[in-house]
Design a protein around this motif. Structure first.
Motif, PDB file in Angstrom:
ATOM      1  N   MET A 165      37.794  53.004  45.844  1.00 21.45           N
ATOM      2  CA  MET A 165      38.031  54.043  44.777  1.00 21.45           C
ATOM      3  C   MET A 165      37.672  53.308  43.451  1.00 21.45           C
ATOM      4  N   ALA A 166      36.903  53.888  42.684  1.00 28.49           N
ATOM      5  CA  ALA A 166      36.590  53.394  41.237  1.00 28.49           C
ATOM      6  C   ALA A 166      37.953  53.410  40.500  1.00 28.49           C
ATOM      7  N   ALA A 167      38.277  52.529  39.819  1.00 31.41           N
ATOM      8  CA  ALA A 167      39.135  52.579  38.772  1.00 31.41           C
ATOM      9  C   ALA A 167      38.806  51.914  37.454  1.00 31.41           C
ATOM     10  N   THR A 168      39.613  52.306  36.256  1.00 34.25           N
ATOM     11  CA  THR A 168      39.305  52.002  34.760  1.00 34.25           C
ATOM     12  C   THR A 168      40.567  51.262  34.450  1.00 34.25           C
ATOM     13  N   PRO A 169      40.503  50.175  33.908  1.00 32.13           N
ATOM     14  CA  PRO A 169      41.658  49.603  33.045  1.00 32.13           C
ATOM     15  C   PRO A 169      41.924  50.293  31.584  1.00 32.13           C
ATOM     16  N   PRO A 170      43.283  50.200  31.379  1.00 28.69           N
ATOM     17  CA  PRO A 170      43.295  50.615  29.975  1.00 28.69           C
ATOM     18  C   PRO A 170      42.881  50.057  28.688  1.00 28.69           C
ATOM     19  N   VAL A 171      42.797  50.306  27.545  1.00 28.59           N
ATOM     20  CA  VAL A 171      42.164  49.763  26.582  1.00 28.59           C
ATOM     21  C   VAL A 171      43.029  48.553  26.123  1.00 28.59           C
ATOM     22  N   CYS A 172      42.252  47.603  25.302  1.00 30.02           N
ATOM     23  CA  CYS A 172      43.152  46.279  25.069  1.00 30.02           C
ATOM     24  C   CYS A 172      44.424  46.721  24.273  1.00 30.02           C
ATOM     25  N   ASP A 173      45.001  45.931  24.684  1.00 26.39           N
ATOM     26  CA  ASP A 173      46.763  45.790  23.815  1.00 26.39           C
ATOM     27  C   ASP A 173      46.657  44.563  23.137  1.00 26.39           C
ATOM     28  N   PHE A 174      45.920  44.595  21.791  1.00 26.06           N
ATOM     29  CA  PHE A 174      45.557  43.517  21.083  1.00 26.06           C
ATOM     30  C   PHE A 174      47.081  42.948  20.822  1.00 26.06           C
ATOM     31  N   GLY A 175      47.029  41.437  21.072  1.00 17.72           N
ATOM     32  CA  GLY A 175      48.295  40.728  20.581  1.00 17.72           C
ATOM     33  C   GLY A 175      49.088  40.495  21.962  1.00 17.72           C
ATOM     34  N   TRP A 176      48.885  41.189  23.091  1.00 19.53           N
ATOM     35  CA  TRP A 176      49.755  41.035  24.363  1.00 19.53           C
ATOM     36  C   TRP A 176      49.585  39.683  24.868  1.00 19.53           C
ATOM     37  N   LYS A 177      50.637  38.960  25.186  1.00 20.06           N
ATOM     38  CA  LYS A 177      50.722  37.849  25.474  1.00 20.06           C
ATOM     39  C   LYS A 177      50.726  37.727  27.347  1.00 20.06           C
ATOM     40  N   ALA A 178      50.042  37.111  27.944  1.00 20.02           N
ATOM     41  CA  ALA A 178      50.166  37.226  29.407  1.00 20.02           C
ATOM     42  C   ALA A 178      51.254  36.455  29.794  1.00 20.02           C
ATOM     43  N   PRO A 179      51.782  37.041  31.246  1.00 21.15           N
ATOM     44  CA  PRO A 179      52.891  36.380  31.873  1.00 21.15           C
ATOM     45  C   PRO A 179      52.346  34.984  32.370  1.00 21.15           C
ATOM     46  N   GLY A 180      52.969  33.696  32.334  1.00 20.06           N
ATOM     47  CA  GLY A 180      52.266  32.720  32.881  1.00 20.06           C
ATOM     48  C   GLY A 180      52.379  32.877  34.489  1.00 20.06           C
ATOM     49  N   PHE A 181      51.491  31.827  34.937  1.00 21.47           N
ATOM     50  CA  PHE A 181      51.174  31.631  36.531  1.00 21.47           C
ATOM     51  C   PHE A 181      50.993  30.176  36.702  1.00 21.47           C
ATOM     52  N   THR A 182      50.973  29.918  37.978  1.00 23.26           N
ATOM     53  CA  THR A 182      50.368  28.930  38.793  1.00 23.26           C
ATOM     54  C   THR A 182      49.986  29.533  39.991  1.00 23.26           C
ATOM     55  N   LEU A 183      48.654  29.227  40.413  1.00 23.04           N
ATOM     56  CA  LEU A 183      47.961  29.772  41.452  1.00 23.04           C
ATOM     57  C   LEU A 183      47.250  28.731  42.078  1.00 23.04           C
ATOM     58  N   PRO A 184      46.937  28.722  43.698  1.00 23.25           N
ATOM     59  CA  PRO A 184      46.162  27.930  44.218  1.00 23.25           C
ATOM     60  C   PRO A 184      44.558  28.363  43.871  1.00 23.25           C
ATOM     61  N   CYS A 226      41.546  46.753  38.347  1.00 21.63           N
ATOM     62  CA  CYS A 226      40.131  46.976  39.043  1.00 21.63           C
ATOM     63  C   CYS A 226      39.441  45.632  39.227  1.00 21.63           C
ATOM     64  N   THR A 227      38.497  45.424  40.012  1.00 20.39           N
ATOM     65  CA  THR A 227      37.528  44.303  39.950  1.00 20.39           C
ATOM     66  C   THR A 227      36.104  44.732  39.541  1.00 20.39           C
ATOM     67  N   PRO A 228      35.708  44.129  38.727  1.00 16.76           N
ATOM     68  CA  PRO A 228      36.207  43.222  37.619  1.00 16.76           C
ATOM     69  C   PRO A 228      37.128  43.759  36.440  1.00 16.76           C
ATOM     70  N   ASP A 229      38.084  43.124  36.234  1.00 17.83           N
ATOM     71  CA  ASP A 229      38.878  43.478  35.098  1.00 17.83           C
ATOM     72  C   ASP A 229      39.010  41.964  34.005  1.00 17.83           C
ATOM     73  N   PHE A 230      38.564  42.096  33.073  1.00 17.92           N
ATOM     74  CA  PHE A 230      38.374  41.075  31.995  1.00 17.92           C
ATOM     75  C   PHE A 230      39.440  40.989  31.207  1.00 17.92           C
ATOM     76  N   PHE A 231      40.180  39.846  30.911  1.00 18.89           N
ATOM     77  CA  PHE A 231      41.138  39.626  29.900  1.00 18.89           C
ATOM     78  C   PHE A 231      40.557  38.484  29.109  1.00 18.89           C
ATOM     79  N   GLY A 232      40.560  38.682  27.668  1.00 18.06           N
ATOM     80  CA  GLY A 232      39.937  37.728  26.867  1.00 18.06           C
ATOM     81  C   GLY A 232      40.966  37.426  25.870  1.00 18.06           C
ATOM     82  N   PHE A 233      41.641  36.112  25.726  1.00 15.76           N
ATOM     83  CA  PHE A 233      42.604  35.778  24.750  1.00 15.76           C
ATOM     84  C   PHE A 233      42.140  34.864  23.628  1.00 15.76           C
ATOM     85  N   ASN A 234      42.799  34.947  22.453  1.00 17.16           N
ATOM     86  CA  ASN A 234      42.041  33.917  21.445  1.00 17.16           C
ATOM     87  C   ASN A 234      43.198  32.461  21.778  1.00 17.16           C
TER      88      ASN A 234
END
Length: 184
Positions: free
Chosen positions: A1-20, A119-127
């Motif tokens: 099923m196709a999906a669309t992410p929400p619009v950019c939440d400018f300034g949002w800080k991503a939760p950290g992670f450590t992944l293999p 969705c895939t692909p879902d792109f997150f671009g940070f400064n």
């Protein structure tokens, strides 16, 4: 099923992670972050939207890294229902396509949930400060590649972030297959 992410939440800080990763290492957000910004992509192996533009994703990643943008991709799909997205298949895809970035496995789906990946692909671009400034599409492609001369929206936005620290105010959301969540 196709999906669309929400619009950019400018300034949002991503939760950290450590992944293999498929290369045998583990990576945190801070380890993949570039000096001018960071691009995190939620992708998977089986999605026709990802497969249609994989060559463009790889091209843009290669072109962004010299600009100081760190790049990584995350697969969060449930491999029980979608075996093509299993960790061994991720390793094969990364090797066969010579991914120029870490391909991370979010087996628990905790990162996708915390980030609100849709969705895939879902792109997150940070400064460089780790603030979200792009959550748009790669280009005009959908489940089929756009014309060869299509504007490189993701690349242009991330190049702008590398240069100015701010992304474009107008962004077109990505579209793709929904994240394949585990049954509750």
């Amino acid at each position: 099923m196709a999906a669309t992410p929400p619009v950019c939440d400018f300034g949002w800080k991503a939760p950290g992670f450590t992944l293999p990763a498929t290369d045998g290492q583990s990576y945190s957000f801070n380890q993949i972050a570039g000096p001018k910004g960071t691009l995190v992509m939620f992708i998977c192996n089986h999605c026709p939207y990802v497969l249609a533009v994989l060559d463009r994703i790889l091209r843009d990643a290669r072109d962004l890294q010299p600009l100081g943008i760190g790049v990584a991709a995350i697969c969060s799909n449930d491999a029980t229902t979608h075996p093509a997205d299993s960790f061994p298949e991720m390793q094969r895809m990364a090797r066969d396509h010579a991914f120029p970035f870490p391909y991370l496995h979010d087996e628990s789906q905790a990162v996708a949930q915390a980030w609100g990946a849709a969705c895939t692909p879902d792109f997150f671009g940070f400064n460089a400060a780790g603030a979200l400034h792009y959550r748009g599409r790669l280009d005009a492609s959908g489940s089929r590649p756009a014309a060869p001369d299509a504007r490189r929206e993701l690349f242009d936005a991330m190049a702008r972030i590398a240069e100015t620290g701010a992304g474009p105010r107008e962004q077109t959301p990505s579209m793709g297959c929904s994240i394949k969540w585990r049954a509750a």
